[in-house]
Design an enzyme around this catalytic site. Sequence first.
Site, mmCIF file in Angstrom:
data_model
loop_
_atom_site.group_PDB
_atom_site.id
_atom_site.type_symbol
_atom_site.label_atom_id
_atom_site.label_comp_id
_atom_site.label_asym_id
_atom_site.label_seq_id
_atom_site.Cartn_x
_atom_site.Cartn_y
_atom_site.Cartn_z
ATOM 1 C CB CYS A 21 -0.889 0.081 1.203
ATOM 2 S SG CYS A 21 -2.488 1.153 0.864
ATOM 3 C CG HIS A 126 -3.624 -4.000 2.609
ATOM 4 N ND1 HIS A 126 -2.916 -3.358 3.594
ATOM 5 C CD2 HIS A 126 -4.504 -2.999 2.199
ATOM 6 C CE1 HIS A 126 -3.050 -1.941 3.682
ATOM 7 N NE2 HIS A 126 -3.845 -1.600 2.703
ATOM 8 C CD GLU A 128 -1.795 -6.317 5.288
ATOM 9 O OE1 GLU A 128 -2.202 -5.152 5.735
ATOM 10 O OE2 GLU A 128 -0.951 -6.330 4.361
#
Length: 145
Positions: A21, A126, A128
Site C-alpha cells: 500500500c 494488502h 496480510e
Amino acid sequence: GGLGEALLETIRSGTPYLGICLGMQALFERSEEAPEVDGLGLFRGEVKRFRGDLVGPDGRHLKIPHMGWNQVETSHPFLESGGWYYFVHSFHCVPSDPSIVAATTDYGGPFVSAVAKDNVFACQFHPEKSHILGARLIARFLEST
C-alpha cells in the site's frame, strides 16, 4: 536524509523489499496526496487520486476509497492472475516505466496494482488481509530471497 535515505540505500544494496500500500506509493517521485513532499523516487512516476466520477461495469457510481476484494491480472510468479486480493486506498501509482508493472486491477478502468523490479516487489492491495492468496504471495516473496 533520515529513514527514506536509509531505505533507498538498503534497496540499492540488493536487500529484498516488499512494499504494501503506502510502501508501494512511497517508491515514486511524487503524490497528489502530499504534493509538497517528495517521494523516494526509486521509480519514476506519480501517485494520483482516483477520480470521483468512476463508474463500474454495471453503470453504478464507484465509491472512493476503493475498499474490498478485487481481481488482479498478472503474469508475476508471486501472484495468481484472476485472484481476489483486498484493497483499501484512494490513490494509485502511475509509473513512467511500463516495464515495472507487475499487475493491474480494474476499478472504473485499469490501474497498476503491483510493481516489480530486481529485488523490489510492491503491491497496492494488502496481502496480510487477502487470505490464502496473500499468504502465498508473502511465502513466495520469502522463498525468492
